[in-house]
Enzyme design. Structure first.
Site, PDB file in Angstrom:
ATOM      1  N   THR A 156       0.968  -1.179   0.007  1.00 59.44           N
ATOM      2  CA  THR A 156      -0.028   0.049  -0.006  1.00 59.44           C
ATOM      3  C   THR A 156       0.819   1.284  -0.055  1.00 59.44           C
ATOM      4  O   THR A 156       2.082   1.170  -0.145  1.00 59.44           O
ATOM      5  CB  THR A 156      -0.914   0.063   1.070  1.00 59.44           C
ATOM      6  OG1 THR A 156      -0.156  -0.039   2.466  1.00 59.44           O
ATOM      7  CG2 THR A 156      -2.098  -1.185   1.237  1.00 59.44           C
ATOM      8  N   VAL A 198       0.800   4.279   2.320  1.00 56.77           N
ATOM      9  CA  VAL A 198       1.128   5.104   3.623  1.00 56.77           C
ATOM     10  C   VAL A 198       2.115   4.059   4.427  1.00 56.77           C
ATOM     11  O   VAL A 198       3.136   4.451   5.132  1.00 56.77           O
ATOM     12  CB  VAL A 198      -0.058   5.543   4.332  1.00 56.77           C
ATOM     13  CG1 VAL A 198       0.347   6.073   5.631  1.00 56.77           C
ATOM     14  CG2 VAL A 198      -1.024   6.522   3.662  1.00 56.77           C
ATOM     15  N   CYS A 199       1.787   2.891   4.488  1.00 53.41           N
ATOM     16  CA  CYS A 199       2.618   1.799   5.247  1.00 53.41           C
ATOM     17  C   CYS A 199       4.012   1.931   5.225  1.00 53.41           C
ATOM     18  O   CYS A 199       4.738   2.003   6.093  1.00 53.41           O
ATOM     19  CB  CYS A 199       1.957   0.457   5.158  1.00 53.41           C
ATOM     20  SG  CYS A 199       0.264   0.485   5.493  1.00 53.41           S
ATOM     21  N   PRO A 200       4.235   1.710   3.814  1.00 52.68           N
ATOM     22  CA  PRO A 200       5.911   1.687   3.611  1.00 52.68           C
ATOM     23  C   PRO A 200       6.530   3.127   4.081  1.00 52.68           C
ATOM     24  O   PRO A 200       7.980   3.025   4.659  1.00 52.68           O
ATOM     25  CB  PRO A 200       6.272   1.537   2.131  1.00 52.68           C
ATOM     26  CG  PRO A 200       4.815   2.032   1.392  1.00 52.68           C
ATOM     27  CD  PRO A 200       3.752   1.875   2.448  1.00 52.68           C
ATOM     28  N   ILE A 206       7.037   2.302   7.844  1.00 53.60           N
ATOM     29  CA  ILE A 206       7.965   1.215   8.117  1.00 53.60           C
ATOM     30  C   ILE A 206       9.454   1.711   7.786  1.00 53.60           C
ATOM     31  O   ILE A 206      10.214   1.305   8.718  1.00 53.60           O
ATOM     32  CB  ILE A 206       7.642   0.112   7.144  1.00 53.60           C
ATOM     33  CG1 ILE A 206       6.237  -0.577   7.742  1.00 53.60           C
ATOM     34  CG2 ILE A 206       8.546  -0.930   7.477  1.00 53.60           C
ATOM     35  CD1 ILE A 206       5.531  -1.601   6.695  1.00 53.60           C
TER      36      ILE A 206
END
Length: 185
Positions: A52, A54-56, A59
């Protein structure tokens, strides 16, 4: 489905989950459990889905700050409800994730996310939840963001610093600043 939300002052649930710990062939996967964090501070952060947008960013920011966590004797753990194979494929295909220094926990059964009370009602994916867990396994801070809003890693570090002082820390307190002394009556 869990009816409760694990929050401050509660024991973090027991878990043992398959995790991606490397992209090195033959060393990709490892079981991660409470035993890996017993007696140490830990930060566990959750994201909704691999592959997706926003997630990276989150992270990668946690990874950039990895030594800021280890300098505070804190174990960093990432988690979602995707499988270890999806985590591995994402790490292999995304330049910002290839060199992660913390495990990507696969809660494919959704049992831990459910027990924590952080599954969205519609898709049953984890909200962007962050837990600070003390060396006794007690949740000392929890923050949950909606699916569309990334978190602030600097704020996680600020709160961790405040908790580790074991003192009274005023609003906007930062590491190195004075803490509060209770009035003696």
């Amino acid at each position: 489905m869990a009816n409760n939300f694990v929050t401050v002052g509660m024991k973090f649930p027991e878990f043992e989950k398959r995790s991606v710990v490397s992209i090195e062939k033959g060393n990709e996967f490892k079981e991660i459990s409470n035993k890996d964090i017993d007696g140490r501070w830990a930060v566990m952060f959750w994201w909704p889905k691999d592959f997706t947008f926003v997630c990276p960013t989150e992270i990668a920011e946690f990874n950039k700050n990895y030594t800021n966590f280890t300098d505070r004797d804190t174990i960093l753990l990432g988690a979602s409800t995707d499988s270890e194979y999806v985590h591995h494929a994402w790490r292999m295909s995304h330049n910002d994730l290839r060199d992660l220094r913390f495990p990507m926990i696969a809660d494919t059964s959704k049992s831990l996310a459910d027990e924590l009370g952080i599954l969205s009602a519609d898709e049953r994916v984890a909200y962007r939840a962050t837990y600070i867990i003390d060396p006794d396994g007690i949740v000392r801070w929890v923050c949950v963001n909606d699916l569309s809003v990334g978190r602030n890693v600097a704020e996680v570090l600020r709160v961790l610093d405040a908790l580790q002082t074991d003192e009274l820390c005023p609003c906007n307190w930062s590491k190195g600043e004075a803490t509060l002394e209770p009035a003696v009556g």
